[in-house]
Design a protein around this motif. Structure first.
Motif, mmCIF file in Angstrom:
data_model
loop_
_atom_site.group_PDB
_atom_site.id
_atom_site.type_symbol
_atom_site.label_atom_id
_atom_site.label_comp_id
_atom_site.label_asym_id
_atom_site.label_seq_id
_atom_site.Cartn_x
_atom_site.Cartn_y
_atom_site.Cartn_z
ATOM 1 N N ARG A 160 24.553 27.148 -5.693
ATOM 2 C CA ARG A 160 25.253 27.075 -4.393
ATOM 3 C C ARG A 160 26.662 26.511 -4.562
ATOM 4 N NH1 ARG A 160 20.154 25.922 -2.526
ATOM 5 N NH2 ARG A 160 20.400 23.684 -2.782
ATOM 6 N N GLU A 161 26.764 25.442 -5.337
ATOM 7 C CA GLU A 161 28.079 24.825 -5.566
ATOM 8 C C GLU A 161 29.019 25.807 -6.271
ATOM 9 O OE1 GLU A 161 29.366 21.959 -4.587
ATOM 10 O OE2 GLU A 161 27.553 21.096 -3.714
ATOM 11 N N LEU A 162 28.495 26.543 -7.247
ATOM 12 C CA LEU A 162 29.318 27.511 -7.957
ATOM 13 C C LEU A 162 29.731 28.652 -7.027
ATOM 14 C CD1 LEU A 162 30.700 28.484 -10.522
ATOM 15 C CD2 LEU A 162 28.531 29.526 -11.219
ATOM 16 N N GLN A 163 28.794 29.136 -6.215
ATOM 17 C CA GLN A 163 29.137 30.194 -5.254
ATOM 18 C C GLN A 163 30.242 29.731 -4.305
ATOM 19 O OE1 GLN A 163 25.129 30.763 -3.780
ATOM 20 N NE2 GLN A 163 24.953 32.760 -4.828
ATOM 21 N N GLN A 164 30.182 28.483 -3.869
ATOM 22 C CA GLN A 164 31.213 27.958 -2.980
ATOM 23 C C GLN A 164 32.558 27.899 -3.686
ATOM 24 O OE1 GLN A 164 30.719 27.118 0.485
ATOM 25 N NE2 GLN A 164 32.916 27.458 0.224
ATOM 26 N N ARG A 165 32.555 27.463 -4.932
ATOM 27 C CA ARG A 165 33.810 27.421 -5.704
ATOM 28 C C ARG A 165 34.363 28.836 -5.903
ATOM 29 N NH1 ARG A 165 35.782 23.102 -8.216
ATOM 30 N NH2 ARG A 165 34.591 21.176 -7.972
ATOM 31 N N LEU A 166 33.484 29.784 -6.211
ATOM 32 C CA LEU A 166 33.922 31.169 -6.386
ATOM 33 C C LEU A 166 34.493 31.715 -5.080
ATOM 34 C CD1 LEU A 166 30.934 32.410 -8.572
ATOM 35 C CD2 LEU A 166 33.330 32.267 -9.330
ATOM 36 N N LYS A 167 33.867 31.367 -3.969
ATOM 37 C CA LYS A 167 34.358 31.813 -2.653
ATOM 38 C C LYS A 167 35.719 31.182 -2.363
ATOM 39 C CE LYS A 167 31.941 33.083 0.898
ATOM 40 N NZ LYS A 167 31.019 33.239 2.008
ATOM 41 N N ASN A 168 35.826 29.870 -2.594
ATOM 42 C CA ASN A 168 37.098 29.172 -2.350
ATOM 43 C C ASN A 168 38.222 29.733 -3.218
ATOM 44 O OD1 ASN A 168 35.653 27.575 -0.592
ATOM 45 N ND2 ASN A 168 35.626 25.777 -1.922
ATOM 46 N N GLY A 169 37.873 30.214 -4.391
ATOM 47 C CA GLY A 169 38.865 30.784 -5.300
ATOM 48 C C GLY A 169 39.191 32.239 -5.016
ATOM 49 N N GLY A 170 38.534 32.826 -4.003
ATOM 50 C CA GLY A 170 38.812 34.206 -3.632
ATOM 51 C C GLY A 170 38.114 35.250 -4.486
ATOM 52 N N HIS A 171 37.065 34.840 -5.215
ATOM 53 C CA HIS A 171 36.362 35.769 -6.100
ATOM 54 C C HIS A 171 35.032 36.264 -5.524
ATOM 55 C CE1 HIS A 171 39.186 34.726 -9.273
ATOM 56 N NE2 HIS A 171 38.964 33.458 -8.991
ATOM 57 N N TYR A 172 34.546 35.617 -4.466
ATOM 58 C CA TYR A 172 33.176 35.869 -3.989
ATOM 59 C C TYR A 172 33.174 35.889 -2.470
ATOM 60 C CZ TYR A 172 28.124 34.891 -3.413
ATOM 61 O OH TYR A 172 26.790 34.923 -3.067
ATOM 62 N N ASP A 173 32.497 36.882 -1.909
ATOM 63 C CA ASP A 173 32.389 36.927 -0.447
ATOM 64 C C ASP A 173 30.935 37.055 0.015
ATOM 65 O OD1 ASP A 173 31.852 39.536 -1.118
ATOM 66 O OD2 ASP A 173 33.540 40.398 -0.009
ATOM 67 N N GLY A 174 30.017 36.747 -0.869
ATOM 68 C CA GLY A 174 28.598 36.813 -0.540
ATOM 69 C C GLY A 174 28.094 35.512 0.070
ATOM 70 N N PRO A 175 26.797 35.446 0.311
ATOM 71 C CA PRO A 175 26.216 34.240 0.905
ATOM 72 C C PRO A 175 26.176 33.075 -0.092
ATOM 73 C CG PRO A 175 24.481 35.778 0.317
ATOM 74 C CD PRO A 175 25.780 36.482 0.060
ATOM 75 N N ILE A 176 26.246 31.880 0.441
ATOM 76 C CA ILE A 176 26.098 30.660 -0.365
ATOM 77 C C ILE A 176 24.624 30.289 -0.267
ATOM 78 C CG2 ILE A 176 26.906 28.284 -0.725
ATOM 79 C CD1 ILE A 176 29.130 30.428 -0.892
ATOM 80 N N ASP A 177 23.811 30.970 -1.083
ATOM 81 C CA ASP A 177 22.363 30.849 -0.948
ATOM 82 C C ASP A 177 21.661 30.279 -2.184
ATOM 83 O OD1 ASP A 177 22.638 32.965 -2.699
ATOM 84 O OD2 ASP A 177 21.678 34.451 -1.400
ATOM 85 N N GLY A 178 22.422 29.980 -3.233
ATOM 86 C CA GLY A 178 21.814 29.408 -4.438
ATOM 87 C C GLY A 178 21.075 30.415 -5.302
ATOM 88 N N ALA A 179 21.215 31.688 -4.996
ATOM 89 C CA ALA A 179 20.578 32.743 -5.791
ATOM 90 C C ALA A 179 21.677 33.536 -6.494
ATOM 91 C CB ALA A 179 19.757 33.664 -4.894
ATOM 92 N N ILE A 180 21.682 33.470 -7.820
ATOM 93 C CA ILE A 180 22.700 34.196 -8.579
ATOM 94 C C ILE A 180 22.253 35.650 -8.695
ATOM 95 C CG2 ILE A 180 23.868 34.410 -10.810
ATOM 96 C CD1 ILE A 180 24.757 31.938 -9.265
ATOM 97 N N GLY A 181 22.895 36.489 -7.915
ATOM 98 C CA GLY A 181 22.600 37.917 -7.921
ATOM 99 C C GLY A 181 23.808 38.707 -8.376
ATOM 100 N N PRO A 182 23.784 40.025 -8.168
ATOM 101 C CA PRO A 182 24.883 40.889 -8.636
ATOM 102 C C PRO A 182 26.261 40.484 -8.102
ATOM 103 C CG PRO A 182 22.991 42.222 -8.031
ATOM 104 C CD PRO A 182 22.673 40.815 -7.612
ATOM 105 N N ALA A 183 26.345 40.058 -6.842
ATOM 106 C CA ALA A 183 27.655 39.682 -6.290
ATOM 107 C C ALA A 183 28.191 38.413 -6.956
ATOM 108 C CB ALA A 183 27.562 39.491 -4.779
ATOM 109 N N SER A 184 27.303 37.464 -7.242
ATOM 110 C CA SER A 184 27.725 36.237 -7.929
ATOM 111 C C SER A 184 28.178 36.557 -9.358
ATOM 112 C CB SER A 184 26.585 35.217 -7.969
ATOM 113 O OG SER A 184 26.180 34.845 -6.680
ATOM 114 N N VAL A 185 27.432 37.419 -10.036
ATOM 115 C CA VAL A 185 27.787 37.800 -11.405
ATOM 116 C C VAL A 185 29.129 38.537 -11.410
ATOM 117 C CG1 VAL A 185 27.132 39.256 -13.368
ATOM 118 C CG2 VAL A 185 25.413 37.824 -12.247
#
Length: 195
Positions: A160-185
């Motif tokens: 979740r923390e990594l997804q939030q950092r990726l979102k804040n950095g403009g790299h991720y627009d998926g849910p902050i759900d703690g599940a590393i899926g294709p969008a997180s990768v």
């Protein structure tokens, strides 16, 4: 010294010469006798993985530690990792982390990922925010290991923390759900420019 190290590396990795791990070990040992720290690191890798020799974590740590004593960045990193987990030596999380933090100051992506993994998985220092910060920095520095990691291996809080950092950095627009899926990768690959 240095010539034996470079020639040993060519044999070890098959760059310009046929791969020959026995010859690489012989040449690295000559370079080590002349004090070449990076040859010590190469022997450490070979002993840790059992490449060209029997696997021996104690010898691996000894070589990494000798290189660390000569301020080799890779020697500090690998001996620090082994100290954190007691691989080939007595476990000392504090000393290991101190070594890794010293190398991290030099913008070393693999060291950042090592720190992320430790802060994610070692109970006595578990800190999902710190883990995500180190993973993010490692990815930014081009280290691809988090991209290839099994999705089920991630701790949900760290993810979740990594997804939030990726979102804040403009790299991720998926849910902050703690599940590393294709969008997180995909976001991690964009950050590290590794795929």
């Amino acid at each position: 010294g240095l010539a034996e190290y470079y020639l040993g590396s060519a044999y070890r990795y098959g760059k310009g010469l046929p791969k020959n791990e026995a010859e690489a070990m012989r040449l690295f040992n000559l370079a080590v006798a002349d004090g070449q720290a990076e040859a010590m690191v190469e022997l450490g890798y070979m002993y840790r993985s059992g490449i060209g020799t029997a696997k021996d974590e104690k010898k691996a740590f000894t070589y990494f530690n000798r290189a660390a004593n000569r301020k080799s960045r890779r020697g500090l990193r690998e001996s620090g990792w082994m100290l954190c987990f007691g691989e080939g030596t007595t476990k000392s999380l504090k000393v290991g982390l101190d070594r890794l933090k010293e190398v991290a100051k030099k913008e070393d992506g693999l060291t950042e990922v090592y720190l992320g993994y430790i802060y994610e998985t070692v109970a006595s220092v578990r800190d999902p925010r710190a883990a995500a910060r180190h993973y993010y920095k490692g990815l930014r520095l081009g280290e691809p290991w988090p991209v290839s990691r099994n999705a089920q291996a991630w701790n949900a809080a760290t993810a979740r923390e990594l997804q939030q950092r990726l979102k804040n950095g403009g790299h991720y627009d998926g849910p902050i759900d703690g599940a590393i899926g294709p969008a997180s990768v995909k976001a991690m690959k964009a950050l590290c420019r590794c795929g």
